[in-house]
Design a protein around this motif. Structure first.
Motif, PDB file in Angstrom:
ATOM      1  N   MET A   1       0.710  -1.165   0.095  1.00  0.00           N
ATOM      2  CA  MET A   1       0.000   0.025  -0.059  1.00  0.00           C
ATOM      3  C   MET A   1       0.930   1.327   0.015  1.00  0.00           C
ATOM      4  O   MET A   1       1.825   1.159   0.699  1.00  0.00           O
ATOM      5  CB  MET A   1      -0.953  -0.110   1.225  1.00  0.00           C
ATOM      6  CG  MET A   1      -1.664   1.150   1.447  1.00  0.00           C
ATOM      7  SD  MET A   1      -2.859   1.338   2.944  1.00  0.00           S
ATOM      8  CE  MET A   1      -4.135   0.085   2.480  1.00  0.00           C
ATOM      9  N   LYS A   2       0.646   1.973  -0.702  1.00  0.00           N
ATOM     10  CA  LYS A   2       1.291   3.503  -0.722  1.00  0.00           C
ATOM     11  C   LYS A   2       1.157   4.118   0.645  1.00  0.00           C
ATOM     12  O   LYS A   2       0.027   3.936   1.192  1.00  0.00           O
ATOM     13  CB  LYS A   2       1.004   4.218  -1.903  1.00  0.00           C
ATOM     14  CG  LYS A   2       1.087   3.861  -3.368  1.00  0.00           C
ATOM     15  CD  LYS A   2       2.352   3.838  -3.551  1.00  0.00           C
ATOM     16  CE  LYS A   2       2.871   3.452  -5.181  1.00  0.00           C
ATOM     17  NZ  LYS A   2       4.027   3.488  -5.186  1.00  0.00           N
ATOM     18  N   ARG A   3       1.912   4.898   0.920  1.00  0.00           N
ATOM     19  CA  ARG A   3       1.980   5.631   2.204  1.00  0.00           C
ATOM     20  C   ARG A   3       0.922   6.630   2.122  1.00  0.00           C
ATOM     21  O   ARG A   3       0.212   6.807   3.370  1.00  0.00           O
ATOM     22  CB  ARG A   3       3.494   6.124   2.388  1.00  0.00           C
ATOM     23  CG  ARG A   3       3.464   6.844   3.729  1.00  0.00           C
ATOM     24  CD  ARG A   3       4.819   7.436   4.049  1.00  0.00           C
ATOM     25  NE  ARG A   3       4.913   8.044   5.402  1.00  0.00           N
ATOM     26  CZ  ARG A   3       5.432   9.307   5.675  1.00  0.00           C
ATOM     27  NH1 ARG A   3       5.980   9.859   4.599  1.00  0.00           N
ATOM     28  NH2 ARG A   3       5.310   9.954   6.894  1.00  0.00           N
ATOM     29  N   ARG A   4       0.925   7.324   0.958  1.00  0.00           N
ATOM     30  CA  ARG A   4      -0.023   8.326   0.891  1.00  0.00           C
ATOM     31  C   ARG A   4      -1.706   7.704   1.026  1.00  0.00           C
ATOM     32  O   ARG A   4      -2.258   8.622   1.732  1.00  0.00           O
ATOM     33  CB  ARG A   4      -0.076   9.061  -0.438  1.00  0.00           C
ATOM     34  CG  ARG A   4       1.017  10.019  -0.259  1.00  0.00           C
ATOM     35  CD  ARG A   4       1.209  10.785  -1.476  1.00  0.00           C
ATOM     36  NE  ARG A   4       2.627  11.585  -1.785  1.00  0.00           N
ATOM     37  CZ  ARG A   4       2.593  12.516  -2.404  1.00  0.00           C
ATOM     38  NH1 ARG A   4       1.683  13.051  -3.190  1.00  0.00           N
ATOM     39  NH2 ARG A   4       3.955  13.160  -2.443  1.00  0.00           N
ATOM     40  N   GLU A   5      -1.749   6.758   0.501  1.00  0.00           N
ATOM     41  CA  GLU A   5      -3.041   6.000   0.751  1.00  0.00           C
ATOM     42  C   GLU A   5      -3.385   5.557   2.022  1.00  0.00           C
ATOM     43  O   GLU A   5      -4.539   5.877   2.577  1.00  0.00           O
ATOM     44  CB  GLU A   5      -2.832   4.924  -0.130  1.00  0.00           C
ATOM     45  CG  GLU A   5      -4.560   4.099  -0.235  1.00  0.00           C
ATOM     46  CD  GLU A   5      -4.471   2.694  -1.019  1.00  0.00           C
ATOM     47  OE1 GLU A   5      -5.148   2.010  -0.736  1.00  0.00           O
ATOM     48  OE2 GLU A   5      -3.561   2.710  -1.987  1.00  0.00           O
ATOM     49  N   LEU A   6      -2.247   5.132   2.865  1.00  0.00           N
ATOM     50  CA  LEU A   6      -2.428   4.908   4.186  1.00  0.00           C
ATOM     51  C   LEU A   6      -2.786   6.088   5.259  1.00  0.00           C
ATOM     52  O   LEU A   6      -3.740   5.955   5.940  1.00  0.00           O
ATOM     53  CB  LEU A   6      -1.327   4.092   4.827  1.00  0.00           C
ATOM     54  CG  LEU A   6      -1.253   3.701   6.376  1.00  0.00           C
ATOM     55  CD1 LEU A   6      -2.390   2.740   6.737  1.00  0.00           C
ATOM     56  CD2 LEU A   6       0.134   3.058   6.937  1.00  0.00           C
ATOM     57  N   GLU A   7      -2.077   7.011   4.850  1.00  0.00           N
ATOM     58  CA  GLU A   7      -2.379   8.345   5.544  1.00  0.00           C
ATOM     59  C   GLU A   7      -3.759   8.843   5.204  1.00  0.00           C
ATOM     60  O   GLU A   7      -4.302   9.262   6.199  1.00  0.00           O
ATOM     61  CB  GLU A   7      -1.283   9.595   5.045  1.00  0.00           C
ATOM     62  CG  GLU A   7       0.087   9.256   5.767  1.00  0.00           C
ATOM     63  CD  GLU A   7       1.045  10.125   5.021  1.00  0.00           C
ATOM     64  OE1 GLU A   7       0.939  10.886   4.222  1.00  0.00           O
ATOM     65  OE2 GLU A   7       2.274  10.116   5.796  1.00  0.00           O
ATOM     66  N   LYS A   8      -4.040   8.857   4.149  1.00  0.00           N
ATOM     67  CA  LYS A   8      -5.525   9.080   3.761  1.00  0.00           C
ATOM     68  C   LYS A   8      -6.596   8.597   4.555  1.00  0.00           C
ATOM     69  O   LYS A   8      -7.628   9.104   4.934  1.00  0.00           O
ATOM     70  CB  LYS A   8      -5.632   9.291   2.352  1.00  0.00           C
ATOM     71  CG  LYS A   8      -7.098   9.696   1.786  1.00  0.00           C
ATOM     72  CD  LYS A   8      -7.226   9.386   0.291  1.00  0.00           C
ATOM     73  CE  LYS A   8      -8.609   9.851  -0.290  1.00  0.00           C
ATOM     74  NZ  LYS A   8      -8.760   9.921  -1.567  1.00  0.00           N
ATOM     75  N   LYS A   9      -6.344   7.049   4.594  1.00  0.00           N
ATOM     76  CA  LYS A   9      -7.431   6.213   5.448  1.00  0.00           C
ATOM     77  C   LYS A   9      -7.437   6.721   6.855  1.00  0.00           C
ATOM     78  O   LYS A   9      -8.457   6.876   7.515  1.00  0.00           O
ATOM     79  CB  LYS A   9      -6.932   5.081   5.333  1.00  0.00           C
ATOM     80  CG  LYS A   9      -7.293   4.477   3.888  1.00  0.00           C
ATOM     81  CD  LYS A   9      -7.086   2.888   3.943  1.00  0.00           C
ATOM     82  CE  LYS A   9      -7.338   2.325   2.499  1.00  0.00           C
ATOM     83  NZ  LYS A   9      -7.433   1.006   2.285  1.00  0.00           N
ATOM     84  N   LEU A  10      -6.163   7.186   7.434  1.00  0.00           N
ATOM     85  CA  LEU A  10      -5.937   7.510   8.899  1.00  0.00           C
ATOM     86  C   LEU A  10      -6.510   8.662   8.943  1.00  0.00           C
ATOM     87  O   LEU A  10      -7.294   8.946  10.059  1.00  0.00           O
ATOM     88  CB  LEU A  10      -4.528   7.609   9.173  1.00  0.00           C
ATOM     89  CG  LEU A  10      -3.754   6.397   9.327  1.00  0.00           C
ATOM     90  CD1 LEU A  10      -2.158   6.434   9.612  1.00  0.00           C
ATOM     91  CD2 LEU A  10      -4.294   5.680  10.467  1.00  0.00           C
ATOM     92  N   ARG A  11      -6.587   9.761   7.975  1.00  0.00           N
ATOM     93  CA  ARG A  11      -7.037  10.919   8.131  1.00  0.00           C
ATOM     94  C   ARG A  11      -8.797  11.025   8.214  1.00  0.00           C
ATOM     95  O   ARG A  11      -9.361  11.475   8.933  1.00  0.00           O
ATOM     96  CB  ARG A  11      -6.732  11.947   7.019  1.00  0.00           C
ATOM     97  CG  ARG A  11      -5.493  12.827   7.479  1.00  0.00           C
ATOM     98  CD  ARG A  11      -5.211  13.865   5.997  1.00  0.00           C
ATOM     99  NE  ARG A  11      -3.804  14.060   6.154  1.00  0.00           N
ATOM    100  CZ  ARG A  11      -2.880  13.299   5.338  1.00  0.00           C
ATOM    101  NH1 ARG A  11      -3.438  12.653   4.591  1.00  0.00           N
ATOM    102  NH2 ARG A  11      -1.759  13.810   5.364  1.00  0.00           N
ATOM    103  N   VAL A  12      -9.176   9.939   7.032  1.00  0.00           N
ATOM    104  CA  VAL A  12     -10.566   9.957   7.146  1.00  0.00           C
ATOM    105  C   VAL A  12     -11.228   9.406   8.261  1.00  0.00           C
ATOM    106  O   VAL A  12     -12.197   9.611   8.762  1.00  0.00           O
ATOM    107  CB  VAL A  12     -10.977   8.924   5.825  1.00  0.00           C
ATOM    108  CG1 VAL A  12     -12.173   8.373   5.989  1.00  0.00           C
ATOM    109  CG2 VAL A  12     -10.594   9.714   4.622  1.00  0.00           C
ATOM    110  N   SER A  13     -10.419   8.442   8.932  1.00  0.00           N
ATOM    111  CA  SER A  13     -10.901   7.875  10.337  1.00  0.00           C
ATOM    112  C   SER A  13     -10.710   8.880  11.643  1.00  0.00           C
ATOM    113  O   SER A  13     -11.345   8.530  13.126  1.00  0.00           O
ATOM    114  CB  SER A  13     -10.297   6.677  10.494  1.00  0.00           C
ATOM    115  OG  SER A  13      -8.811   6.987  11.160  1.00  0.00           O
TER     116      SER A  13
END
Length: 80
Positions: free
Chosen positions: A1-13
């Motif tokens: 998984m791309k780091r940016r994708e993981l960061e986006k999921k963390l922000r959404v949560s």
């Protein structure tokens, strides 16, 4: 998984970036106080990304259970 994708999921949560370190970024969930270290690689292996996301979800569930236990304890005390 791309780091940016993981960061986006963390922000959404509801998580936010607490601190940038040399090798990891620290993300905090303000509702639970859980802090997760995210490695500063462009690509994060799926098992690690899953662990970071799952630990966030479990921490929210545990917090909710603790809160529910406190509410039940208060009700039980008021009945006596």
């Amino acid at each position: 998984m791309k780091r940016r994708e993981l960061e986006k999921k963390l922000r959404v949560s509801g998580c936010y970036l607490k601190k940038e370190g040399g090798t990891h970024s620290l993300w905090t969930n303000p509702r639970t106080g859980v802090v997760e270290a995210v490695p500063r690689h462009n690509e994060i292996k799926e098992p690690l990304a899953r662990k970071i996301l799952i630990s966030r979800v479990h921490a929210e569930g545990k917090e909710g259970n603790r809160q529910w236990t406190r509410i039940n304890a208060n009700v039980d005390q008021s009945v006596d």
